[in-house]
Design a protein around this motif. Structure first.
Motif, short mmCIF file in Angstrom:
data_model
loop_
_atom_site.label_atom_id
_atom_site.label_comp_id
_atom_site.label_asym_id
_atom_site.label_seq_id
_atom_site.Cartn_x
_atom_site.Cartn_y
_atom_site.Cartn_z
N ALA A 171 -44.79 20.01 65.16
CA ALA A 171 -44.32 18.19 64.80
C ALA A 171 -45.20 17.24 64.43
O ALA A 171 -44.06 16.54 62.85
N PHE A 194 -41.42 29.07 64.89
CA PHE A 194 -41.27 27.89 65.16
C PHE A 194 -39.99 27.30 66.90
O PHE A 194 -40.72 27.13 67.00
N LYS A 227 -43.12 27.69 68.39
CA LYS A 227 -44.40 26.48 68.86
C LYS A 227 -43.66 25.23 69.32
O LYS A 227 -44.80 24.52 69.87
N ASP A 228 -43.17 25.29 69.51
CA ASP A 228 -42.16 24.55 69.79
C ASP A 228 -41.50 23.68 71.20
O ASP A 228 -41.37 23.58 71.81
N GLN A 236 -44.87 19.83 55.78
CA GLN A 236 -43.65 19.05 55.22
C GLN A 236 -42.46 19.80 55.51
O GLN A 236 -41.71 19.54 56.38
N LYS A 280 -40.78 23.09 55.50
CA LYS A 280 -40.95 24.01 56.20
C LYS A 280 -40.44 23.09 57.45
O LYS A 280 -39.95 23.80 58.34
N ARG A 281 -41.21 22.15 57.86
CA ARG A 281 -41.05 21.59 59.74
C ARG A 281 -39.51 21.03 59.65
O ARG A 281 -39.18 20.93 60.10
N TRP A 308 -37.04 22.55 59.46
CA TRP A 308 -36.69 23.32 61.49
C TRP A 308 -36.10 22.44 61.67
O TRP A 308 -35.58 22.87 62.79
N GLU A 309 -36.32 21.53 61.96
CA GLU A 309 -36.11 20.26 62.10
C GLU A 309 -34.23 19.58 61.97
O GLU A 309 -33.19 19.71 62.72
#
Lengths: 281, 467
Positions: free
Chosen positions: B42, B135, B138-139, B349, B351-352, B355-356
């Motif tokens: 994040a 992901f 990761k999260d 950024q 990719k993130r 995912w968000e």
């Protein structure tokens, strides 16, 4: 020097794509459709199959039965419209109207007409107590149905060209023939049709090329089905290259080369045989 | 020919422009090497200055497109100006995957793309995407709420590759009044093909002149329906455990069960108890909506449209998707489409940000809105507990069938669906086979055998290029 712009345009839009098509037709593809290894004549060899033979036969039938009825029908209508009856202008406009429709619009209209459950065609038959016809899902009817739609689409253009041809016939020729006692059928077959032969020849050549390239109506009405009954060469190329996540540009290009050869052959034959009978003024 | 040439030329121009553009910015946005497929945390967005804009390719039309736009607008509003998602409609699923292939060649893939279930194997083999499980790890994201039956389709070796987005299950649709007129009980729907066959005879109605005014059965010649039937019989569609223990090397829709389905369908059409409206799902839908078909197979995703179209004419009932025979013990495949996060050619950024959005779209609140706005089943089990979802299910009880069906069976290899790189072509081939049998140009067994053989070349060459 003055030729340079046209040479550049031709090179860019005709020769380069042609060269590229030839190149792709002898190469395999990776999963994204990019050319990979050289495969020689493999794609051409694949075409020596019963399935591809059927595609060629369908293409021939489609071309024949969409070109001839449209040209012959338009000729008959134009000759009939020569008669001095009331409202001939309205009729002429009405007959030429299909020209104003794009292939996509006309195909959608025909898709509705042919719809098995709610279509106008079956509604009309039903009114006469005739059972539903599966216009686009019966393999023996689908091709004639698509041909009929194509004939309708081409009709307007053919009428326009032939009407212009008739208008360009010198009135004194017709008058002289009439003085000699020629009327009706005799006048049409001996004077009008021979004098229309340049237009007729033009229409046959152009509509043949056009028919060989037809895509929109097949895509919208049948998607090449049922049971491959309406898969023409162009549609087969499309399926290989773009449909169903397929990206087999190699095989598609090889078929495109075959299409090009067929078109060249058709046009050459038409110029060789038909043109001798054309009467140019 | 001209069309094809034109397309080629256009593609060439796009490629030229793309090459020029890439040369110009010297790989600024793209990260090279192995970390292209890693999942950033994040912090990359928190540290980023300015807004990260990503493209989202999808294939939703009509009311479903409005639901996508609403979802994207909701997400953009709550992202606090850090991320902006731009939804771009790319045509049908087939067209989207074709464009995606072209974009890989041109090195201009979208950061997020919706791909149909049968494109899953291709997306994995494309080596372009960040697997969603990275992901999730990761999260420490709680993936337990994702319906296990749905997640199993998009998982390989138990690892989730893409996030399910819109999921549908097949249903048996019934015309309630047609059942009542025939003196049949609509609350006792047929459970398998044999029963449908028997009822179809009773539900076929002819007028005085002998013209059929209502057929007992009617469905599109749609390969998906056959895939579903095989799964309900516990049969695998392709070898190597439906392509899940290794690359599938052949399709199995020429097996006995599939031939039986083709024969069953052919007999109904031949006997005049079923109408053949061809491959177009629109035409089969029109026949059911017009009341000329009493029993019909389709996806849940059209239920809303049916209820609206039948208003004032007849009552639409839903029943669990039929099994092949009385001894079949499997369940249908939960298909649909999923979201894939682009890796190659995308910054951390981007990719993130993708995912968000994926996280947001799979949340209970978003899925409840999605479920009620589209008719797709929610991929998040918690969505059913949201108030808007409860109200809606009370209003349209027909939707309960799909959710019950989803929960009825534990995931199995057969109901996970076949992973095959050329699955779209395999589906088309199975339709070729079914159609050849139904229109009577070949005996059922020959038709399915020829169809299965016709896709072998494509499977071999695909496996060769990724192997």
């Amino acid at each position: 020097m003055l030729l340079l712009p046209s040479v550049v345009v031709f090179a860019l839009f005709v020769f380069w794509p042609l060269g590229r098509t030839l190149y792709l037709s002898v190469h395999g593809n990776d999963i994204f459709g990019a050319p990979s290894a050289y495969v020689g004549a493999d794609h051409y060899r694949e075409m020596l199959s019963a399935d591809f033979g059927r595609v060629l036969a369908t293409t021939a039938l489609f071309t024949l039965f969409s070109v001839l009825p449209a040209v012959a029908g338009a000729l008959v209508v134009v000759l009939l419209l020569e008669a001095r009856i009331r409202g001939v202008r309205v009729l002429r406009t009405a007959f030429a109207l299909p020209f104003a429709f794009s292939v996509a619009t006309a195909s959608v209209i025909f898709a509705v007409i042919y719809n098995p459950a709610i279509g106008v065609a079956n509604g009309l038959l039903g009114a006469f107590g005739i059972d539903r016809v599966n216009w686009l899902t019966d393999p023996s009817i689908a091709l004639p149905a698509v041909c009929a739609a194509t004939v309708w689409m081409n009709f307007g253009y053919n009428i326009l060209v032939l009407s212009a041809g008739v208008a360009a016939i010198p009135p004194e020729v017709v008058e002289a023939a009439r003085l000699d006692g020629a009327t009706g059928w005799r006048l049409a077959s001996r004077i009008t049709v021979p004098l229309l032969s340049p237009q007729l020849f033009f229409l046959v050549v152009v509509s043949t090329i056009h028919a060989l390239q037809s895509f929109g109506q097949i895509h919208i009405l049948t998607k090449g089905g049922p049971d491959q009954a309406t898969t023409t060469l162009v549609y087969s190329i499309y399926e290989k290259a773009f449909a169903f996540g397929s990206a087999d540009f190699g095989a598609a290009s090889a078929q495109a080369v075959v299409l090009l050869v067929i078109m060249l052959a058709c046009t050459a034959v038409q110029f060789g045989i038909l043109e001798r009978r054309v009467h140019y003024r | 020919m001209t069309r094809l040439r034109l397309r080629r030329t256009m593609a060439a121009f796009v490629a030229l422009v793309a090459v020029a553009a890439m040369g110009g910015c010297g790989g600024s946005g793209s990260d090279a090497g192995g970390d292209a497929l890693d999942a950033p945390g994040a912090e990359v967005l928190e540290k980023a200055t300015g807004k990260t804009t990503i493209e989202f390719w999808h294939s939703m039309k009509g009311p479903n497109a409005q639901a996508v736009d609403q979802l994207v607008a909701d997400f953009n509003a709550q992202s606090g100006g850090k991320v902006e998602v731009k939804a771009v409609f790319q045509g049908s699923y087939d067209e989207t995957i074709a464009k995606y292939k072209a974009s890989v060649q041109q090195k201009s893939t979208p950061a997020l793309v919706q791909i149909y279930d049968i494109g899953t194997r291709f997306m994995v083999d494309s080596k372009q995407v960040v697997p969603v499980h990275k992901f999730v790890e990761k999260d420490a994201f709680n993936a337990a709420d994702i319906e296990p039956n749905i997640a199993s389709y998009y998982s390989i070796d138990g690892k989730l590759w893409s996030m399910p987005f819109n999921s549908s299950t097949p249903l048996l649709y019934l015309n309630k009044e047609a059942f009542e007129r025939a003196g049949l009980d609509p609350t006792k729907p047929p459970r398998n093909l044999t029963e449908i066959g028997e009822l179809a005879k009773k539900l076929t109605v002819k007028d005085a002149s002998g013209k059929t005014v209502q057929y007992g059965f009617g469905a599109a010649i749609y390969g998906w329906l056959l895939e579903q039937l095989l799964a309900t019989d516990g049969k695998e569609y392709c070898d190597h455990g439906n392509g899940r223990t290794g690359l599938a090397s052949k399709v199995q829709f020429d097996q006995e069960t599939a031939v039986g389905v083709a024969q069953w369908w052919t007999d109904l059409v031949k006997g005049g108890y079923a109408t053949n409206t061809g491959r177009k799902t629109d035409d089969a839908q029109a026949a059911f909506k017009a009341g000329t078909v009493a029993m019909h197979l389709e996806s849940t995703s059209v239920l809303r449209g049916y209820v609206d179209a039948a208003k004032g004419k007849f009552t639409v009932l839903t029943a669990p998707y039929p099994k092949v025979g009385s001894s079949s013990a499997g369940g249908p495949i939960i298909g649909g489409a999923s979201l894939w996060i682009g890796g190659v050619g995308h910054s951390a950024q981007e990719k993130r940000a993708a995912w968000e959005f994926v996280k947001f779209a799979s949340s209970p609140a978003a899925q409840a809105k999605w479920h009620t706005g589209t008719g797709y089943v929610p991929i998040n089990a918690k969505a059913l507990e949201e108030q808007i979802d409860k109200d809606w299910m009370a209003k349209f009880p027909q939707f309960r069938t799909a959710v019950d069906q989803l929960h009825a069976l534990p995931p199995s290899v057969a109901s996970a669906g076949c992973l095959l790189g050329v699955m779209p072509q395999a589906r088309k081939a199975s339709e070729d086979g079914l159609e050849a049998a139904i229109v009577g140009s070949k005996p059922a067994e020959q038709a399915m055998k020829d169809a299965a053989a016709s896709v072998q070349g494509a499977i071999d060459s695909y496996n060769k290029s990724v192997g």
